[in-house]
Design a protein around this motif. Sequence first.
Motif, PDB file in Angstrom:
ATOM      1  N   LEU A   1       0.837  -1.206   0.000  1.00 32.65           N
ATOM      2  CA  LEU A   1       0.000   0.000   0.000  1.00 32.65           C
ATOM      3  C   LEU A   1       0.871   1.255   0.000  1.00 32.65           C
ATOM      4  O   LEU A   1       1.969   1.258   0.568  1.00 32.65           O
ATOM      5  N   PRO A   2       0.373   2.314  -0.617  1.00 30.93           N
ATOM      6  CA  PRO A   2       1.197   3.519  -0.769  1.00 30.93           C
ATOM      7  C   PRO A   2       1.567   4.171   0.564  1.00 30.93           C
ATOM      8  O   PRO A   2       2.507   4.944   0.619  1.00 30.93           O
ATOM      9  N   TYR A   3       0.816   3.875   1.631  1.00 31.50           N
ATOM     10  CA  TYR A   3       1.093   4.513   2.926  1.00 31.50           C
ATOM     11  C   TYR A   3       1.789   3.562   3.905  1.00 31.50           C
ATOM     12  O   TYR A   3       1.816   3.821   5.106  1.00 31.50           O
ATOM     13  N   ALA A   4       2.375   2.469   3.395  1.00 34.77           N
ATOM     14  CA  ALA A   4       3.033   1.503   4.289  1.00 34.77           C
ATOM     15  C   ALA A   4       4.339   2.064   4.867  1.00 34.77           C
ATOM     16  O   ALA A   4       4.677   1.793   6.022  1.00 34.77           O
ATOM     17  N   LEU A   5       5.045   2.816   4.057  1.00 32.83           N
ATOM     18  CA  LEU A   5       6.404   3.225   4.447  1.00 32.83           C
ATOM     19  C   LEU A   5       6.461   3.949   5.798  1.00 32.83           C
ATOM     20  O   LEU A   5       7.272   3.561   6.657  1.00 32.83           O
ATOM     21  N   PRO A   6       5.643   4.976   6.045  1.00 30.79           N
ATOM     22  CA  PRO A   6       5.749   5.654   7.351  1.00 30.79           C
ATOM     23  C   PRO A   6       5.430   4.725   8.528  1.00 30.79           C
ATOM     24  O   PRO A   6       5.962   4.914   9.623  1.00 30.79           O
ATOM     25  N   HIS A   7       4.560   3.739   8.290  1.00 32.96           N
ATOM     26  CA  HIS A   7       4.279   2.784   9.376  1.00 32.96           C
ATOM     27  C   HIS A   7       5.519   1.948   9.679  1.00 32.96           C
ATOM     28  O   HIS A   7       5.890   1.763  10.839  1.00 32.96           O
ATOM     29  N   ARG A   8       6.155   1.436   8.624  1.00 31.38           N
ATOM     30  CA  ARG A   8       7.340   0.603   8.878  1.00 31.38           C
ATOM     31  C   ARG A   8       8.470   1.439   9.472  1.00 31.38           C
ATOM     32  O   ARG A   8       9.230   0.970  10.314  1.00 31.38           O
ATOM     33  N   TRP A   9       8.568   2.697   9.024  1.00 36.95           N
ATOM     34  CA  TRP A   9       9.591   3.603   9.572  1.00 36.95           C
ATOM     35  C   TRP A   9       9.347   3.791  11.074  1.00 36.95           C
ATOM     36  O   TRP A   9      10.278   3.746  11.884  1.00 36.95           O
ATOM     37  N   THR A  10       8.104   3.988  11.449  1.00 39.84           N
ATOM     38  CA  THR A  10       7.765   4.232  12.863  1.00 39.84           C
ATOM     39  C   THR A  10       8.017   2.974  13.694  1.00 39.84           C
ATOM     40  O   THR A  10       8.529   3.050  14.816  1.00 39.84           O
ATOM     41  N   GLU A  11       7.672   1.826  13.136  1.00 38.15           N
ATOM     42  CA  GLU A  11       7.954   0.578  13.848  1.00 38.15           C
ATOM     43  C   GLU A  11       9.453   0.472  14.143  1.00 38.15           C
ATOM     44  O   GLU A  11       9.873   0.126  15.245  1.00 38.15           O
ATOM     45  N   ARG A  12      10.260   0.769  13.108  1.00 39.85           N
ATOM     46  CA  ARG A  12      11.718   0.649  13.278  1.00 39.85           C
ATOM     47  C   ARG A  12      12.225   1.661  14.306  1.00 39.85           C
ATOM     48  O   ARG A  12      13.052   1.334  15.158  1.00 39.85           O
ATOM     49  N   ARG A  13      11.696   2.881  14.241  1.00 40.48           N
ATOM     50  CA  ARG A  13      12.112   3.935  15.191  1.00 40.48           C
ATOM     51  C   ARG A  13      11.790   3.497  16.623  1.00 40.48           C
ATOM     52  O   ARG A  13      12.602   3.681  17.541  1.00 40.48           O
ATOM     53  N   LEU A  14      10.627   2.906  16.803  1.00 39.13           N
ATOM     54  CA  LEU A  14      10.243   2.456  18.152  1.00 39.13           C
ATOM     55  C   LEU A  14      11.148   1.336  18.637  1.00 39.13           C
ATOM     56  O   LEU A  14      11.535   1.287  19.809  1.00 39.13           O
ATOM     57  N   GLN A  15      11.477   0.430  17.719  1.00 39.90           N
ATOM     58  CA  GLN A  15      12.308  -0.711  18.104  1.00 39.90           C
ATOM     59  C   GLN A  15      13.726  -0.288  18.456  1.00 39.90           C
ATOM     60  O   GLN A  15      14.441  -1.039  19.124  1.00 39.90           O
ATOM     61  N   GLU A  16      14.115   0.918  18.029  1.00 43.03           N
ATOM     62  CA  GLU A  16      15.452   1.430  18.365  1.00 43.03           C
ATOM     63  C   GLU A  16      15.487   2.131  19.718  1.00 43.03           C
ATOM     64  O   GLU A  16      16.557   2.498  20.190  1.00 43.03           O
ATOM     65  N   THR A  17      14.324   2.397  20.312  1.00 41.97           N
ATOM     66  CA  THR A  17      14.306   3.146  21.566  1.00 41.97           C
ATOM     67  C   THR A  17      14.582   2.217  22.742  1.00 41.97           C
ATOM     68  O   THR A  17      14.573   0.992  22.596  1.00 41.97           O
ATOM     69  N   THR A  18      14.787   2.840  23.897  1.00 41.43           N
ATOM     70  CA  THR A  18      14.945   2.033  25.113  1.00 41.43           C
ATOM     71  C   THR A  18      13.594   1.817  25.784  1.00 41.43           C
ATOM     72  O   THR A  18      13.502   1.112  26.792  1.00 41.43           O
ATOM     73  N   MET A  19      12.537   2.425  25.222  1.00 33.44           N
ATOM     74  CA  MET A  19      11.195   2.246  25.798  1.00 33.44           C
ATOM     75  C   MET A  19      10.671   0.856  25.424  1.00 33.44           C
ATOM     76  O   MET A  19      11.058   0.283  24.407  1.00 33.44           O
ATOM     77  N   ASN A  20       9.753   0.356  26.222  1.00 36.14           N
ATOM     78  CA  ASN A  20       9.018  -0.829  25.792  1.00 36.14           C
ATOM     79  C   ASN A  20       8.055  -0.422  24.681  1.00 36.14           C
ATOM     80  O   ASN A  20       7.604   0.730  24.625  1.00 36.14           O
ATOM     81  N   TRP A  21       7.723  -1.365  23.810  1.00 30.32           N
ATOM     82  CA  TRP A  21       6.807  -1.047  22.702  1.00 30.32           C
ATOM     83  C   TRP A  21       5.944  -2.264  22.400  1.00 30.32           C
ATOM     84  O   TRP A  21       6.341  -3.414  22.677  1.00 30.32           O
ATOM     85  N   THR A  22       4.797  -1.983  21.824  1.00 32.84           N
ATOM     86  CA  THR A  22       3.940  -3.016  21.245  1.00 32.84           C
ATOM     87  C   THR A  22       3.406  -2.460  19.941  1.00 32.84           C
ATOM     88  O   THR A  22       3.016  -1.282  19.877  1.00 32.84           O
ATOM     89  N   ILE A  23       3.398  -3.275  18.904  1.00 32.91           N
ATOM     90  CA  ILE A  23       2.949  -2.818  17.588  1.00 32.91           C
ATOM     91  C   ILE A  23       1.659  -3.551  17.225  1.00 32.91           C
ATOM     92  O   ILE A  23       1.617  -4.791  17.214  1.00 32.91           O
ATOM     93  N   LEU A  24       0.622  -2.761  16.967  1.00 35.87           N
ATOM     94  CA  LEU A  24      -0.672  -3.309  16.544  1.00 35.87           C
ATOM     95  C   LEU A  24      -0.757  -3.125  15.036  1.00 35.87           C
ATOM     96  O   LEU A  24      -0.988  -2.008  14.550  1.00 35.87           O
ATOM     97  N   ARG A  25      -0.531  -4.209  14.296  1.00 35.59           N
ATOM     98  CA  ARG A  25      -0.577  -4.110  12.836  1.00 35.59           C
ATOM     99  C   ARG A  25      -2.030  -4.249  12.378  1.00 35.59           C
ATOM    100  O   ARG A  25      -2.503  -5.348  12.061  1.00 35.59           O
ATOM    101  N   ASN A  26      -2.714  -3.103  12.378  1.00 32.60           N
ATOM    102  CA  ASN A  26      -4.148  -3.090  12.083  1.00 32.60           C
ATOM    103  C   ASN A  26      -4.420  -3.403  10.618  1.00 32.60           C
ATOM    104  O   ASN A  26      -3.769  -2.847   9.714  1.00 32.60           O
ATOM    105  N   GLY A  27      -5.404  -4.257  10.382  1.00 33.94           N
ATOM    106  CA  GLY A  27      -5.899  -4.476   9.029  1.00 33.94           C
ATOM    107  C   GLY A  27      -6.711  -3.280   8.576  1.00 33.94           C
ATOM    108  O   GLY A  27      -6.983  -2.354   9.348  1.00 33.94           O
ATOM    109  N   LEU A  28      -7.103  -3.300   7.308  1.00 31.24           N
ATOM    110  CA  LEU A  28      -7.908  -2.186   6.799  1.00 31.24           C
ATOM    111  C   LEU A  28      -9.320  -2.276   7.365  1.00 31.24           C
ATOM    112  O   LEU A  28      -9.903  -3.363   7.471  1.00 31.24           O
ATOM    113  N   TYR A  29      -9.860  -1.109   7.711  1.00 32.05           N
ATOM    114  CA  TYR A  29     -11.192  -1.049   8.325  1.00 32.05           C
ATOM    115  C   TYR A  29     -12.253  -1.528   7.339  1.00 32.05           C
ATOM    116  O   TYR A  29     -12.262  -1.121   6.166  1.00 32.05           O
ATOM    117  N   ALA A  30     -13.210  -2.294   7.854  1.00 31.66           N
ATOM    118  CA  ALA A  30     -14.397  -2.639   7.060  1.00 31.66           C
ATOM    119  C   ALA A  30     -15.116  -1.357   6.639  1.00 31.66           C
ATOM    120  O   ALA A  30     -15.645  -1.255   5.523  1.00 31.66           O
TER     121      ALA A  30
END
Length: 269
Positions: free
Chosen positions: A105-134
Amino acid sequence: MILVTGANGALGTLIAERLAGRDDTVLGTRSPQQPRRLPVRHIDFDEPGTLSKGFEGVDVLLLISAGYGEDDTVMARHGAAVDAAEKAGVGHVVYTSLTADGDHLPYALPHRWTERRLQETTMNWTILRNGLYAELLGGLAAPTADGRIVAPLGEGRLAAVARADLADAAVRVTTEAPAHAGRIYELVGEQAVGGADLARTHGPHITYEPETLARARARVAASGAEPFQVPMLVGTCSAIAAGFMSRTGGDLRQLLGRAPRSALAAACA
Ligand SMILES: NC(=O)c1ccc[n+]([C@@H]2O[C@H](COP(=O)([O-])OP(=O)(O)OC[C@H]3O[C@@H](n4cnc5c(N)ncnc54)[C@H](OP(=O)(O)O)[C@@H]3O)[C@@H](O)[C@H]2O)c1
């Protein structure tokens, strides 16, 4: 303390309703003047000055993506939020991302970028990979007044998920955050829905007429959509039509502790 961003958005509103009455939760929004059933703080990722004060004392941040914009705009927003959360001493960030099958999808990149940025932090994180809304599918393929669903979905189907189920899952993870640290959840629906399914559900007089992507692009561009919205909407239909978005299953049922809501009912409501 829990803070939910994007609290006046559609997903944020559902989440706020579910958290109402808790004494450890505040809402973050660009429109803090709107009265809510929980305390409200001014949070605008485009105004980083709001974030240092807004994130004070927050243990768990539910970061709802602010995804309407060009990639650089969205990455700057999410980057500012993660930077500010780190500086404010937030312990855990729960981020609403995009299903793995959404990589086309054309808007995937910022999501993956944000996931990576979070995984680089010292904070705990959880990623909810939401499907497309009905509800999104229902909007892309809504019947016209003369009973026709015209959309470039071909014979493709979407593992659509009711927004309310994603709100329930987000609430569970956010309120039990330590148990979900370091987890990536795939939250797609259990029912793959296409144009003909929508037509049948709307009623016997509704027809589905697949259109070409070229016609759809021209139609969306002429509708007054922002330039970035045209590839967003057309690319979403293209990925569905090409069969990339139909995989069902994932972690939704387990997080909900029950069967998901009917995606068809949510799409046709
Ligand atoms: N899975 C899907 O099918 C799907 C479909 C569309 C969008 N999305 C993504 O999921 C997010 C939530 O969906 P939704 O249905 O709630 O969308 P929505 O109703 O459009 O709400 C988006 C919210 O994002 C917040 N936001 C926007 N710009 C912001 C900024 N600069 N700083 C802080 N917050 C900002 C706003 O909250 P406030 O008004 O409270 O400030 C806005 O209301 C969207 O933003 C988008 O990234 C997913």
